[in-house]
Design an enzyme around this catalytic site. Structure first.
Site, PDB file in Angstrom:
ATOM      1  N   ASP A 196       0.991  -1.125   0.097  1.00  0.00           N
ATOM      2  CA  ASP A 196      -0.129  -0.115  -0.066  1.00  0.00           C
ATOM      3  C   ASP A 196       0.944   1.024   0.113  1.00  0.00           C
ATOM      4  O   ASP A 196       2.042   1.390   0.234  1.00  0.00           O
ATOM      5  CB  ASP A 196      -0.947  -0.118   1.222  1.00  0.00           C
ATOM      6  CG  ASP A 196      -1.709   1.095   1.238  1.00  0.00           C
ATOM      7  OD1 ASP A 196      -2.297   1.589   0.200  1.00  0.00           O
ATOM      8  OD2 ASP A 196      -1.771   1.814   2.484  1.00  0.00           O
ATOM      9  N   SER A 197       0.302   2.395  -0.463  1.00  0.00           N
ATOM     10  CA  SER A 197       0.848   3.617  -0.269  1.00  0.00           C
ATOM     11  C   SER A 197       1.441   4.124   1.263  1.00  0.00           C
ATOM     12  O   SER A 197       2.400   4.759   1.426  1.00  0.00           O
ATOM     13  CB  SER A 197       0.145   4.885  -0.618  1.00  0.00           C
ATOM     14  OG  SER A 197      -1.119   4.824   0.295  1.00  0.00           O
ATOM     15  N   TYR A 249      -0.587   8.114  -2.090  1.00  0.00           N
ATOM     16  CA  TYR A 249      -0.710   8.106  -3.596  1.00  0.00           C
ATOM     17  C   TYR A 249      -1.846   9.013  -4.061  1.00  0.00           C
ATOM     18  O   TYR A 249      -1.967   9.379  -5.177  1.00  0.00           O
ATOM     19  CB  TYR A 249      -0.650   6.899  -4.124  1.00  0.00           C
ATOM     20  CG  TYR A 249       0.750   6.083  -3.822  1.00  0.00           C
ATOM     21  CD1 TYR A 249       1.644   6.608  -3.227  1.00  0.00           C
ATOM     22  CD2 TYR A 249       0.634   4.585  -4.466  1.00  0.00           C
ATOM     23  CE1 TYR A 249       2.800   5.779  -3.064  1.00  0.00           C
ATOM     24  CE2 TYR A 249       1.802   3.812  -4.096  1.00  0.00           C
ATOM     25  CZ  TYR A 249       2.717   4.439  -3.735  1.00  0.00           C
ATOM     26  OH  TYR A 249       4.113   3.502  -3.535  1.00  0.00           O
ATOM     27  N   GLY A 250      -2.941   8.913  -3.402  1.00  0.00           N
ATOM     28  CA  GLY A 250      -4.324   9.240  -3.777  1.00  0.00           C
ATOM     29  C   GLY A 250      -4.598  10.808  -4.470  1.00  0.00           C
ATOM     30  O   GLY A 250      -5.319  10.687  -5.251  1.00  0.00           O
ATOM     31  N   CYS A 259      -4.401  -1.372  -2.023  1.00  0.00           N
ATOM     32  CA  CYS A 259      -4.631   0.265  -2.358  1.00  0.00           C
ATOM     33  C   CYS A 259      -5.383   0.499  -3.480  1.00  0.00           C
ATOM     34  O   CYS A 259      -4.998   0.026  -4.423  1.00  0.00           O
ATOM     35  CB  CYS A 259      -3.093   1.067  -2.469  1.00  0.00           C
ATOM     36  SG  CYS A 259      -3.156   2.646  -3.219  1.00  0.00           S
ATOM     37  N   ASN A 260      -6.448   1.263  -3.239  1.00  0.00           N
ATOM     38  CA  ASN A 260      -7.309   1.605  -4.299  1.00  0.00           C
ATOM     39  C   ASN A 260      -6.904   2.292  -5.502  1.00  0.00           C
ATOM     40  O   ASN A 260      -7.210   2.219  -6.747  1.00  0.00           O
ATOM     41  CB  ASN A 260      -8.588   2.122  -3.640  1.00  0.00           C
ATOM     42  CG  ASN A 260      -9.582   1.264  -3.085  1.00  0.00           C
ATOM     43  OD1 ASN A 260     -10.647   1.099  -3.844  1.00  0.00           O
ATOM     44  ND2 ASN A 260      -9.383   0.937  -1.993  1.00  0.00           N
ATOM     45  N   GLU A 265      -5.200   8.788   9.632  1.00  0.00           N
ATOM     46  CA  GLU A 265      -3.972   8.796  10.019  1.00  0.00           C
ATOM     47  C   GLU A 265      -3.599   9.721  11.197  1.00  0.00           C
ATOM     48  O   GLU A 265      -2.547   9.469  11.784  1.00  0.00           O
ATOM     49  CB  GLU A 265      -2.845   9.400   8.483  1.00  0.00           C
ATOM     50  CG  GLU A 265      -3.028   8.012   7.579  1.00  0.00           C
ATOM     51  CD  GLU A 265      -2.081   8.165   6.694  1.00  0.00           C
ATOM     52  OE1 GLU A 265      -1.110   8.949   6.688  1.00  0.00           O
ATOM     53  OE2 GLU A 265      -2.039   7.083   5.858  1.00  0.00           O
ATOM     54  N   CYS A 268     -11.511   2.988  -0.537  1.00  0.00           N
ATOM     55  CA  CYS A 268     -10.117   3.237   0.086  1.00  0.00           C
ATOM     56  C   CYS A 268      -9.941   2.434   1.053  1.00  0.00           C
ATOM     57  O   CYS A 268     -10.804   2.217   2.133  1.00  0.00           O
ATOM     58  CB  CYS A 268     -10.022   4.787   0.387  1.00  0.00           C
ATOM     59  SG  CYS A 268      -8.650   5.232   1.226  1.00  0.00           S
ATOM     60  N   THR A 269      -8.495   1.613   1.137  1.00  0.00           N
ATOM     61  CA  THR A 269      -8.345   0.741   2.483  1.00  0.00           C
ATOM     62  C   THR A 269      -8.394   1.563   4.038  1.00  0.00           C
ATOM     63  O   THR A 269      -8.395   0.836   4.819  1.00  0.00           O
ATOM     64  CB  THR A 269      -7.189  -0.036   2.333  1.00  0.00           C
ATOM     65  OG1 THR A 269      -6.100   0.765   1.561  1.00  0.00           O
ATOM     66  CG2 THR A 269      -7.335  -1.112   1.193  1.00  0.00           C
ATOM     67  N   HIS A 270      -8.159   2.910   3.762  1.00  0.00           N
ATOM     68  CA  HIS A 270      -8.421   3.582   5.188  1.00  0.00           C
ATOM     69  C   HIS A 270      -9.655   3.590   5.631  1.00  0.00           C
ATOM     70  O   HIS A 270      -9.867   3.769   6.805  1.00  0.00           O
ATOM     71  CB  HIS A 270      -7.820   4.999   4.699  1.00  0.00           C
ATOM     72  CG  HIS A 270      -6.220   5.263   4.804  1.00  0.00           C
ATOM     73  ND1 HIS A 270      -5.602   5.046   3.912  1.00  0.00           N
ATOM     74  CD2 HIS A 270      -5.627   5.708   5.848  1.00  0.00           C
ATOM     75  CE1 HIS A 270      -4.355   5.321   4.062  1.00  0.00           C
ATOM     76  NE2 HIS A 270      -4.394   5.824   5.333  1.00  0.00           N
TER      77      HIS A 270
END
Lengths: 252, 252
Positions: free
Chosen positions: B6-7, B38-39, B69-70, B145, B177-179
């Site tokens: 992932d980023s 990255y997004g 990571c999407n 984050e 989004c994985t977050h």
């Protein structure tokens, strides 16, 4: 020639202040948008990026470099001066520290800047009796980059972050991040009226005019980004009030 | 061996789901924290980073790679499959698309993911009559984050971003989004009760169990970060509920 660099678009507030005072001044700007932001990364990583950024500007002919990024100014100046001994560097912290008067000073910035303790150290070197209240505001940069400048959500987040500083009744507040001047209005209403707000682009340009006036000469103005995009051009154009088209920078 | 990248830390939600189902499963995780996020970067830059990330995992022995990571899943899969033809890749978009049922589907994600239009395209491939309402939510990643999961400011921002989706009365919402699974509770209260929320880590793991069960074998679990730090270890430890100590990854 004047070089200016930042982790991304935030350093454009320094460009804005330069152009307000010297509209035809020549310079090259580098924004490391491919790796932005720096403020929540480690000191070691920030130092490596800073040297790569400065090398790009030096290779393009820069002889004086404005470090338009508080995180780099906080942790990487020794590295930069050692790596490029013939280049004259200006960073954004000293000018702000010299402008901040009073017995109680507030400082806000990214996690890297506040965590480095650099403002507190410098303010106490100047006046050992000064009281410093520091606060990391890591959400301010994404809010500015989203252009959520006047949203109610932003006002609320600013108020939350600034509450400890407001309670301490500081005499001055240093905006220790080049993005933050864009939030000045919102910051202003979260603090007592008498608090002097010090923004680093303006303090930095005072110093440059005093110590490197000979570099402020007319010339071409060029904008490089490590990840140029329509979004970056749009934000630069909006902030600077003039059409900007960024050029791709390949760092060594 | 299973590789996951992932980023940054967001992909740890995939690790969490993997460990919930297979606590002793071996894998190597790579988070590109030195260049996160990255997004909001360009597709070209994301593709370059994705290939470097995958190369690191392949060099460490990965034979199956989960792209957690999407943004990478949205723009870089062709690149990855061409560059590493012998590696089996799983991305996070297809499983979520297959789980989303109904006539009106909402999708939220980063600017890169939503801008790519990939969810809309895939959902319409499956059902040409489906109506898709997409919304980029670029502030969700920094909020997660910062661990501002339950703050009133976060609730307000989530409500603001989700308002157009709520108004459209969707049947399902894809968290693209994985977050975002970390915000599920706050997202839940901003939508009608009947809305099915689809999170990509869980949909992805369903697919992996079905199509790559032989890779789910006990082994060592290793976490690499391009910018390892105490802050990253703290967030990983908190999310995964077990002590994590990241190792520095040097990308080629």
């Amino acid at each position: 020639m004047l070089g200016i660099f930042d982790s991304g678009v935030g350093g454009l507030t320094v460009v804005k202040e330069l152009l307000r005072r010297h509209p035809s001044s020549g310079f090259i700007y580098l924004g490391d948008t491919a790796r932005t932001p720096y403020g929540n990364k480690s000191a070691e990583t920030i130092r490596r990026y800073a040297v790569e950024d400065a090398r790009f500007l030096v290779d393009k002919g820069a002889t004086t470099i404005l470090v338009a990024c508080n995180s780099v100014s906080a942790v990487a100046m020794d590295e930069l001066r050692k790596e490029f001994p013939t280049i004259k560097f200006f960073e954004v912290i000293t000018p702000a520290v010299l402008s901040a008067t009073g017995k109680k000073i507030g400082v806000i910035g990214t996690r890297a800047t506040i965590g480095s303790g650099v403002y507190e150290r410098r303010l106490k070197e100047r006046d050992p009796n000064v009281e410093v209240i520091s606060q990391a505001c890591p959400l301010f940069v994404p809010l500015v980059e989203e252009n959520w400048i006047n949203k109610p959500e932003t006002k609320r987040i600013v108020r939350t972050y600034l509450e400890p500083i407001r309670r301490q009744q500081v005499d001055a507040l240093i905006l220790g991040c080049t993005h933050y001047p864009l939030l000045t209005k919102v910051i202003r209403v979260s603090l007592q009226k008498r608090v002097k707000i010090i923004d680093s682009p303006s303090a930095l340009m005072d110093t440059v005019e005093r110590e490197a006036a000979s570099e402020l000469v007319d010339g071409t103005q060029k904008y490089y980004f490590t990840d140029p995009s329509a979004a970056t051009d749009a934000i630069a154009t909006k902030w600077l009030g003039t059409m900007i088209k960024g050029v791709r920078a390949e760092l060594a």
